[in-house]
Scaffold this motif. Sequence first.
Motif, PDB file in Angstrom:
ATOM      1  N   UNK A  84      54.013  53.387  46.272  1.00  0.00           N
ATOM      2  CA  UNK A  84      53.430  53.306  44.992  1.00  0.00           C
ATOM      3  C   UNK A  84      52.242  54.275  45.212  1.00  0.00           C
ATOM      4  N   UNK A  87      53.180  57.953  45.118  1.00  0.00           N
ATOM      5  CA  UNK A  87      53.764  58.158  43.852  1.00  0.00           C
ATOM      6  C   UNK A  87      52.416  58.786  42.974  1.00  0.00           C
ATOM      7  N   UNK A  90      51.944  62.278  43.795  1.00  0.00           N
ATOM      8  CA  UNK A  90      52.808  63.166  43.446  1.00  0.00           C
ATOM      9  C   UNK A  90      52.734  63.638  42.069  1.00  0.00           C
ATOM     10  N   UNK A  91      52.378  62.332  41.110  1.00  0.00           N
ATOM     11  CA  UNK A  91      52.193  62.723  39.628  1.00  0.00           C
ATOM     12  C   UNK A  91      50.937  63.503  39.322  1.00  0.00           C
ATOM     13  N   UNK A  93      49.532  65.763  41.421  1.00  0.00           N
ATOM     14  CA  UNK A  93      49.185  66.875  42.319  1.00  0.00           C
ATOM     15  C   UNK A  93      48.016  66.840  43.210  1.00  0.00           C
ATOM     16  N   UNK A 126      62.397  61.582  46.577  1.00  0.00           N
ATOM     17  CA  UNK A 126      62.049  62.252  45.282  1.00  0.00           C
ATOM     18  C   UNK A 126      60.525  61.981  44.825  1.00  0.00           C
ATOM     19  N   UNK A 127      59.692  61.528  45.629  1.00  0.00           N
ATOM     20  CA  UNK A 127      58.241  61.597  45.156  1.00  0.00           C
ATOM     21  C   UNK A 127      57.330  62.173  46.243  1.00  0.00           C
ATOM     22  N   UNK A 128      57.883  62.956  47.071  1.00  0.00           N
ATOM     23  CA  UNK A 128      56.919  63.789  47.812  1.00  0.00           C
ATOM     24  C   UNK A 128      57.382  65.294  47.777  1.00  0.00           C
ATOM     25  N   UNK A 129      56.517  66.144  47.814  1.00  0.00           N
ATOM     26  CA  UNK A 129      56.837  67.470  47.668  1.00  0.00           C
ATOM     27  C   UNK A 129      57.982  68.001  48.970  1.00  0.00           C
ATOM     28  N   UNK A 130      57.750  67.427  49.944  1.00  0.00           N
ATOM     29  CA  UNK A 130      58.381  67.536  51.312  1.00  0.00           C
ATOM     30  C   UNK A 130      58.516  66.308  52.057  1.00  0.00           C
ATOM     31  N   UNK A 155      51.407  74.566  43.791  1.00  0.00           N
ATOM     32  CA  UNK A 155      51.314  73.336  43.070  1.00  0.00           C
ATOM     33  C   UNK A 155      51.023  72.267  44.214  1.00  0.00           C
ATOM     34  N   UNK A 156      49.889  71.855  44.386  1.00  0.00           N
ATOM     35  CA  UNK A 156      49.682  70.624  45.602  1.00  0.00           C
ATOM     36  C   UNK A 156      50.631  69.313  45.196  1.00  0.00           C
ATOM     37  N   UNK A 157      50.684  68.675  46.486  1.00  0.00           N
ATOM     38  CA  UNK A 157      51.440  67.574  46.171  1.00  0.00           C
ATOM     39  C   UNK A 157      51.460  66.797  47.598  1.00  0.00           C
TER      40      UNK A 157
ATOM     41  N   UNK B  81      57.387  52.246  40.927  1.00  0.00           N
ATOM     42  CA  UNK B  81      57.735  52.343  42.517  1.00  0.00           C
ATOM     43  C   UNK B  81      57.004  51.317  43.064  1.00  0.00           C
ATOM     44  N   UNK B 116      56.350  66.862  37.170  1.00  0.00           N
ATOM     45  CA  UNK B 116      56.329  65.833  37.980  1.00  0.00           C
ATOM     46  C   UNK B 116      57.083  64.611  37.604  1.00  0.00           C
TER      47      UNK B 116
END
Lengths: 537, 618
Positions: A84, A87, A90-91, A93, A126-130, A155-157, B81, B116
Amino acid sequence: MNLITGGEVLVDCLRAQGVRHVFSIIGGQMGTIYDTIGRRDDIDLFIPRCETVTPLMAAGYMAATGVPAASLTTVGAGVVYEAAGLMHAWLNYLPVISLAPQVQSWKTKPHQESLQACNQDEIYAPLTKWNTIVYHWKRIPAMINRGFREAYTGVPGPVHIDIPVDILFKRGLWGQSDLEKVPLVKREPTITGVAAKIEDAAAALKKAGRPLVIVGQGIGREGRYRGVRQLLNKLGLPVITTRFSSGIMRGSDQVFAGASSLFAETDKGMTLLKHADAIVVIGIDPETISLIEKCGWTSKPIVQIETDPSAFLTYAHHLVHADPVSALSAMAVHGIKGVAESKRWMDSLQNIIPELVNELSPANAGINKTIAALGKTTGPDDIIIADGAGISPAAAYILKDAEYRDLFCMDERDMAGVGVPFAIGAAIGNPKARITLICDKESLFAHVRELSPAAQAGVTLRIIVADHEDAHVNCADTASVLEGLGCCVSRHDLSDSQGDISEFRAKAISALVVRAVPEKAVVRLNQPAAVLVSSMR
Amino acid sequence: MQKDVSGAQVLARCLSSQGIKFFFTVPTPRLKPIIKALETEKDVRVITAHNETAAALMAEGYIRRSRLQAAVLTDSNGRAISQICGVTNAWADKIPLVALSLCADDEPDCNKSVERWRFDQSAAFQAVTRWNTRLTTLEKAPAQIIKALQESCNHKMGPVHIDIPFKLLNQYVSANSVMILPEKRQRPVEPVRLRAESSSIAQAAKLLMNAKKPLIFCGGGVKASEACADLIDFLETYKIPIATSMAGMGSVPLSHPLCLGGPSYTSGEVFHVAIQDADVVLALGAAFSGLDGFGLPPVWSGSIKFIHVDIDPLQIGLNVQPAVSIQGDVKTVLGQMTGELMKNNFHSDGRWNSWAKMLTNLKSGRLARLNKDAASEGKLMHQGKFAQAIGNIVTKDDPIMVMDGGNTVLYMAMYAPDIGPRQAFYPYGMAALGGGISYAIGTALAAPDTQVFLITGDGSFMYNVQELETISRYQLPIIIFINNDSAWNMIRSMQNSFFAQNFVGTDLDGVEYVPIARGFGWRAERVTVAEDIIPAYERARKEGAPAIIECITDKNNTPDSLLSFALVEFQGVLKYLNPLRFLHSVLLMSKMGLWRNIYQMTYIIKALLRINLRARRL
């Protein structure tokens, strides 16, 4: 060359990227990492009381310092708590580096009923850039480096890296020369952009009568945004900020027209914004996109400045692939300031804000006054974090005359109570700054436990809580809870409206609990304290 | 056509009519319409928590105790989540939790673009749910909800997740266009009575009849199948010794003469000798997880012939390769097995008595040693003594027991009193810390007339401490015993044994839980000697309000079963430790009682090498 464990290599690689703090709760599989950290004096641990907050603390730390911190949680159970928090990164950035051990590489995936094992990489995909799993000792440096690169490029993440326990325990030869091969990932790339495109964009803006700049979270928090602020003032176009980019512009900036959420969440605000006839988007974030769509600006000239071309909007007309400093510097050369002659447009934006604040959060009149009073006591070392419905969107405006180093407004819609861990992370990262968290009771309680380890660790933090007495929702006494967790608490019962916020400071965590009775909610400042600071454990 | 019902009302109606009556949530402005609609439904209760993780765990605790389905309902993104911790516990322990969350209206974006908020929320849940879906239209929603509920309670059992786009809540449709089924009572979690193939039963019976040292290994599937009484009948008829997995704890009374003692490793050498010497193992609803040594060498003998009974075919053969695979419901299969054995006119006639007696003697020896350990004098209370004191209260008052923690759970299991199948709850699959307070709330709501205890470690207690307020608000007289050893002690024990006492990040010294509890308005007291635990409990019980009893225990206690666990979970890994530092660890450990540590390190090795002298002598 020394014979060392994967855990030691991992710590070396984190240090090479500048990491000085790791936010983590231990699990058996992390044995070698903790053992290494315990034997080194150039890297520290902070142990919270639930993994959900480790990425949030790392985000707060990085926001306050510009230095990355890592979130490290244990296999399975720790990871699912952490999800969480990641997450939120992620949202918003936020380039959070999340690490977790895994069960042995020969049992990692698919899981075979090992204790605590689940296919955690699938949860994180699905909730990370990589995200990745490191399957070989020798790949640790490359994967850590790539993790940082992915997190900070464009775009950071957040990124997440799983390392099986056998890789962390395995010993191999590693030396200074190997370490030197781990390059520092540059966190603020310079991309100058194509001159012709910048020229076109500037020309489009010159034609506009009611231009508007929206600065988003994507502008980054590494220090460069301070340069962006100067350049925006130089350009002279009205600027609005999103929730998370709040602190980028200040009330003292002539061009600052308020927070986008104030406009977006009120009818009057939306009506006014729709009059804009050209938009500049810098450092995109969700609020920017939502505002463009809500205001129907897609058919109007949109200039978008981005370091990451994948962030370009399909309906933007002038795409400038450049970092904001380079692009705005080049635009300033073209003298766009001329368009700001429409002073009426600027005034209309700035003048409507008090009305919007009242419309948006009438119940918060009291806490708003407390925030405003706080603003009069702040200085260049203050970092302010606002969290909670009504408080977060209005804080930037209420603090318009305040001086501060930074302001961060949390999005309570995405996750409850981010403010507490974010503030603790910031306070750990930057002990010289004075960190103040302003929040409501709901936001405070979601992760209130974390004040206990923070108080234990001697973290300095100030909290202003907008309290309420609705026993159907929360029957606990806020001040007692905070005292129980080790905070020094001042109570301000607003029926007597007394209190002295200038005395509101202590070496440990101090909290000011404000009973938010709207019509009576006035905390008078610069007067002697009525009830102040109880004990400090 | 007149559009007369809102999406929120349709969804509330569907869920309620399908028998979901308990909803656990954290209210947000976006959830308001559906919460309001749920509150108008007959018999529906909406329980509000402070964060979504806790709400999901509460729902799970409720289902574990009541065997009635319940749902967690949250807003989108991070709030959705946040459920995943509870959902993962439910997935690992096969609990039919219904997880509902709001989601963005746009189609999920699998390309991870700059938008996102359009991330694929559903995909995050896919790895840890039996089934998940995203509602598309209100007209189709009832069918999608029914499908989800069916999937959660089919023979595999487990959590399901439903994403609800924001826009659906505020859409209006004609009541005629939405199919709502007739009202159901609260939906029970009912086992599927699947019969096994008679040929497999015949093979299994043949194998069992020819066994020299048979053993029953009872997993969580026995409780799920409500087959505990049948199992006791079966093992008493044929006099077969029985071991339980961590998940199977409570299926058979621990004091039963044929039961080896605490679940899995917590019965120590009894378990290790049994799984090394047995030649046929009848595994009933057992996953053979890491907590049970995977059913594989070196902990288990490689020559065991397994009869593996499970309702989920994917579980069979996952770790052990059974000689006979039986897909079926445990209760039904036990009936079939009994029938088959009777058909063959089989009576055990005491043929396995000496085998059972050897194990019983080992069990008595172990219990005597555990009692001696617990009684050993130290500056602080021994954790075994803490567990014994709680055990005495449990025996007397028959409460529901929620356990949370690492070593705390191991100690409770080692010194466990006799408990029934639905009396003790903890997340055995993920062994996640911190669900205790939430589980206690869920179980207390499921059994309002029964006293609920939470026995928790100090580390795990704080995870969801904010929910103490929820307990007060709903006036649930839960009593919490904190085993405060001032450490994340399971890991600290490993740092003690393997990392030369480099105790990093595992000390929790100086945290006082009594002031924290009092801050929440709770009755709280601190106890430093075991003899004071029962009087403190009596005082708390008398007041009938929630209370915390903080028990100060010795952080230097290490449960011996932890080493068995470490050797299996870290199999093939510990060899990489620096031998000099490991030697250093052993030397340093002498300060803490050399003999105790030598015993702990060697008993399992002896068991593994089949040189348990006591076992041979008998």
